[in-house]
Scaffold this motif. Structure first.
Motif, PDB file in Angstrom:
ATOM      1  N   LYS A 227      -7.991 -87.608  -4.693  1.00  0.00           N
ATOM      2  CA  LYS A 227      -7.879 -88.989  -5.435  1.00  0.00           C
ATOM      3  C   LYS A 227      -6.766 -88.983  -6.388  1.00  0.00           C
ATOM      4  CE  LYS A 227     -12.774 -89.844  -4.751  1.00  0.00           C
ATOM      5  NZ  LYS A 227     -14.131 -90.100  -5.386  1.00  0.00           N
ATOM      6  N   LYS A 228      -6.419 -88.096  -7.200  1.00  0.00           N
ATOM      7  CA  LYS A 228      -5.561 -88.168  -8.132  1.00  0.00           C
ATOM      8  C   LYS A 228      -4.128 -88.099  -7.457  1.00  0.00           C
ATOM      9  CE  LYS A 228      -3.450 -85.385 -11.955  1.00  0.00           C
ATOM     10  NZ  LYS A 228      -3.361 -84.148 -12.551  1.00  0.00           N
ATOM     11  N   ARG A 229      -3.738 -87.270  -6.137  1.00  0.00           N
ATOM     12  CA  ARG A 229      -2.700 -87.358  -5.552  1.00  0.00           C
ATOM     13  C   ARG A 229      -2.675 -88.583  -4.983  1.00  0.00           C
ATOM     14  NH1 ARG A 229      -4.237 -82.126  -4.183  1.00  0.00           N
ATOM     15  NH2 ARG A 229      -4.724 -83.061  -2.271  1.00  0.00           N
TER      16      ARG A 229
ATOM     17  N   ALA B  14     -11.228 -84.282  -5.969  1.00  0.00           N
ATOM     18  CA  ALA B  14     -10.980 -85.050  -7.040  1.00  0.00           C
ATOM     19  C   ALA B  14      -9.398 -84.816  -7.081  1.00  0.00           C
ATOM     20  CB  ALA B  14     -11.493 -84.340  -8.384  1.00  0.00           C
ATOM     21  N   ASP B  15      -8.899 -83.807  -6.660  1.00  0.00           N
ATOM     22  CA  ASP B  15      -7.475 -83.705  -6.632  1.00  0.00           C
ATOM     23  C   ASP B  15      -6.968 -84.581  -5.810  1.00  0.00           C
ATOM     24  OD1 ASP B  15      -7.530 -81.750  -8.595  1.00  0.00           O
ATOM     25  OD2 ASP B  15      -7.370 -80.012  -7.275  1.00  0.00           O
TER      26      ASP B  15
ATOM     27  N   GLU C 146      -0.871 -91.601  -7.000  1.00  0.00           N
ATOM     28  CA  GLU C 146       0.570 -91.255  -7.140  1.00  0.00           C
ATOM     29  C   GLU C 146       1.444 -91.930  -6.310  1.00  0.00           C
ATOM     30  OE1 GLU C 146       0.649 -87.168  -7.208  1.00  0.00           O
ATOM     31  OE2 GLU C 146      -0.056 -86.840  -9.278  1.00  0.00           O
TER      32      GLU C 146
ATOM     33  N   ASP D 177       0.320 -76.679 -10.283  1.00  0.00           N
ATOM     34  CA  ASP D 177      -0.886 -76.721  -9.290  1.00  0.00           C
ATOM     35  C   ASP D 177      -0.861 -75.804  -8.317  1.00  0.00           C
ATOM     36  OD1 ASP D 177      -0.709 -79.566 -10.266  1.00  0.00           O
ATOM     37  OD2 ASP D 177       0.607 -80.407  -8.658  1.00  0.00           O
TER      38      ASP D 177
END
Length: 722
Positions: A640-642, A637-638, A645, A662
């Motif tokens: 995909k979030k990064r 999940a992290d 960006e 973080d």
């Protein structure tokens, strides 16, 4: 897929058929080239040579007539090649100006004709403009390092510009690079408050970029363009220049001939980073990691060549050589300013760290102790040269795994897990032979060639090296030969397939050395037309014209399904740590489609149909309560979030706060997972112990096989009781 059989005579015949065309093309290129080299001030002004002209024409012919996916080299394909080439040069739109790209528009539908005639001037012009802009940007950045940046301003730096337009003016792109310098300095400032030192660090970094740019040669340009060309046709057809061909074949054989050390370029020096245990450098006791090689001489009486500032590949080519030959090295250690000269006799080095390896894990379940042997196979490798030479001890995946299996059996393991994660494939014969270690005999894979003829590749050896419980681990980067092996094991019902959907590479490549298939008479005549010395046999394993890995066939599972696009679907699925939407055959625009053919005649060795629902439930229950699996889902999940960006703040306080949060969150989650494995928690800044195993998926794969072994034993006991 390297290792597929090819009739070199048929390729040579093809060359003879186009011989007159080639001679005519060469003559035309010499007498009236379609375009002339255009000098680009501010670049290295790299220009193509005659060999590259020859290679481009030959490969254009091979790809359009011999490739499995026959394509017409026309304006439509030219546009695809152009776009890919431009993307490879400046994917993030950081260097070229909009006016530069506009000036390239004339080449969009011309590259197909350039390939046919061997005229690479347009290709090199594009590169030279790119390099000019690259140098300008780095030099401009050097002028910005001493700026008194305000890190309290609420600015942002857009680091992902792939979907943004090219900048229109030099002022606009300079503004972008000013922010890039500010971001680089801010990163250094967060690590150390010494700004004088930070500026010097960044200055050296940018100067090194300029130095590396100045070392680029026409081989780099040609390789880049050929990559753009071949992958526009097919993602797995590749041309390798002579150095890259040697590197590829070294990786395939898991061996090399040299001194036994890995090298890296650092501050203009060729630096020794690691030494292969048991190799010549290791046995000499005269070389250490971090020593710098400043000179190389061939033989006992050879003259030294100073290699300070050399490109790494050129230095490596000089240091490597046939086994039994002498190389002299001038070494400068960090402990002394005075260089020392040493002599080393080159040997054949087996790269054990890149070979199949084993480990044993113990599981305690229901009062029983189960021993699981895990065999990690990084690739399907084979030393073809040693095999062709009749060496009985040639290096290969199957030979290594068979020895490991014999050892595991003597250690009385209850089951075996074959770990094929990150295994991108390799030799087709090795995939077949490895499958044969686990089945009695029978078909392993079907291969359909360019004439739609289907050949069934079989394991003809009735002996079985291991008949016990088996599981195979795969992930998104398991490809090609890994998919042949895992697909066959699944089709035979011989073992459980565990992990995530594989890559989906169902095409077969043949390694074609251009030196072997281009007749010497043709090479000499063509080279003489362009006033070059006739081709001579290269020293050692380095070729003159390079190598092409050409897609010649497509493979199918014995159940009739191609793994192309779809790959192999595991029996028990794990979440993929590798983004499925970014990596895989189905993400490649030029990939071939999925299809099916008739199934082979084979007899299943077993079936997991009855036990699979229970195994899946046991796994799902563990995963739902496992801190390790929860940690992995958070990592996914992290990411995909990064990945979403595209910009970062240039405000020091805001960036530090974000990173601290973080880091603290990641440490907390990691410690939760560590505690679940019985490992000590780490404090902030504490380094992780070396060789620590946090591979939750590997541990769970062994547990799944343990579940199966216990269930199978229970079923067997019930049958006996009945």
């Amino acid at each position: 897929m390297p290792g597929y059989k090819i009739d070199l005579n048929s390729v040579k015949d093809m060359f003879k058929k186009v011989y007159l065309f080639m001679l005519l093309g060469a003559a035309l290129a010499c007498k009236a080239a379609p375009s002339h080299p255009v000098k680009v001030p501010g670049s290295n002004d790299l220009q193509p040579d005659e060999k590259q002209m020859i290679v481009s024409r030959y490969i254009a012919q091979m790809i359009t007539t011999q490739n499995y996916k026959k394509v017409e080299l026309n304006d439509s394909l030219s546009l695809v090649i152009y776009n890919k080439y431009l993307k490879m040069l400046d994917e993030n739109h950081n260097y070229l100006l909009a006016s530069d790209v506009q000036s390239f528009e004339q080449f969009k539908t011309k590259l197909d004709d350039d390939m046919k005639t061997g005229d690479l001037n347009d290709v090199f012009y594009i590169f030279n403009v790119y390099q000019k802009r690259y140098v300008e940007r780095v030099k401009y950045s050097l002028t910005q390092i001493d700026n008194n940046f305000d890190f309290t301003k609420n600015e942002v730096f857009t680091f992902d510009r792939e979907t943004l337009p090219f900048e229109k003016s030099e002022a606009d792109i300079n503004e972008l690079w000013t922010k890039r310098v500010k971001y680089d300095l801010l990163n250094l400032k967060l690590a150390s408050p010494d700004m004088a030192k930070n500026r010097e660090t960044l200055r050296k970094r940018y100067q090194n970029l300029l130095s590396q740019s100045n070392k680029l040669t026409n081989q780099d340009v040609f390789q880049t363009f050929m990559d753009a060309f071949t992958t526009s046709v097919d993602p797995h057809t590749n041309y390798f220049n002579p150095f890259n061909a040697a590197q590829f074949n070294m990786e395939m054989s898991r061996s090399l001939e040299g001194i036994g050390a890995t090298l890296q370029s650092e501050n203009e020096y060729v630096t020794i980073k690691t030494i292969v245990p048991g190799g010549p450098a290791y046995k000499s006791k005269l070389i250490s990691a971090e020593d710098r090689i400043i000179g190389v001489a061939q033989g006992k009486d050879g003259e030294f060549q100073d290699i300070i500032g050399w490109r790494l590949d050129n230095a490596i080519a000089l240091i490597r050589g046939p086994k039994g030959t002498v190389v002299k090295l001038k070494i400068l250690s960090k402990a002394s300013d005075k260089p020392k000269v040493i002599e080393i006799v080159r040997e054949k080095i087996i790269l054990q760290e890149q070979s199949a390896k084993k480990e044993i894990r113990t599981y305690n379940s229901n009062g029983r102790t189960i021993k699981i042997g895990i065999i990690n196979i990084p690739a399907f490798y084979m030393d073809f040269a040693a095999y062709r030479a009749g060496d009985a001890n040639y290096k290969s995946t199957t030979r290594d795994v068979k020895l490991i299996l014999d050892t595991l059996k003597r250690m009385n393991v209850d089951g075996v897990v074959i770990d094929l994660r990150q295994n991108g494939g390799g030799s087709l014969p090795e995939a077949i032979n490895l499958t044969g270690l686990f089945i009695k005999s029978g078909p392993v894979v079907q291969v359909r060639d360019t004439r739609n003829r289907v050949e069934v590749e079989e394991d003809e050896d009735p002996t079985v090296s291991y008949a016990g419980p088996l599981a195979v681990m795969v992930d998104r980067f398991s490809a090609s030969a890994s998919e042949i092996f895992s697909g066959a094991i699944q089709d035979y019902g011989r073992g459980l397939i565990i992990g995530s959907q594989t890559y989906g590479k169902g095409s077969v490549q043949s390694e074609i050395e251009l030196d072997r298939v281009i007749p010497t008479s043709i090479k000499d005549k063509i080279l003489s037309l362009v006033s070059q010395t006739p081709a001579k046999a290269p020293a050692g394993n380095v070729s003159t014209f390079g190598q092409i890995n050409l897609t010649m066939a497509k493979f199918y599972r014995i159940n009739g399904s191609s793994t192309q696009h779809k790959g192999v679907t595991p029996d028990i699925k794990f979440p993929s740590l590798i983004p499925m939407d970014k990596y895989g055959e189905d993400t490649e625009p030029s990939a071939m489609p999925w299809d099916t053919i008739a199934k082979s005649n084979y007899t299943k060795a077993g079936s997991f149909t009855a036990v699979l629902p229970t195994l899946i439930k046991l796994h799902d229950d563990r995963a739902a309560n496992s801190p390790g699996f929860k940690y992995q889902l958070k990592v996914i999940a992290d990411y995909k979030k990064r990945d979403a960006e595209k910009e970062v703040t240039l405000n020091e306080q805001a960036l530090k706060k974000q990173r601290d949060e973080d880091e603290a969150k990641a440490l907390e989650e990691s410690n939760t997972a560590r505690a679940a494995l019985g490992l000590p928690v780490l404090k902030k800044g504490q380094a992780k112990p070396k060789n620590e195993d946090l591979d939750f998926n590997k541990i769970e794969a062994g547990q799944i096989l343990t579940d199966y072994i216990l269930m199978d034993n229970k079923l067997s006991s019930n049958k006996k009781a009945e």
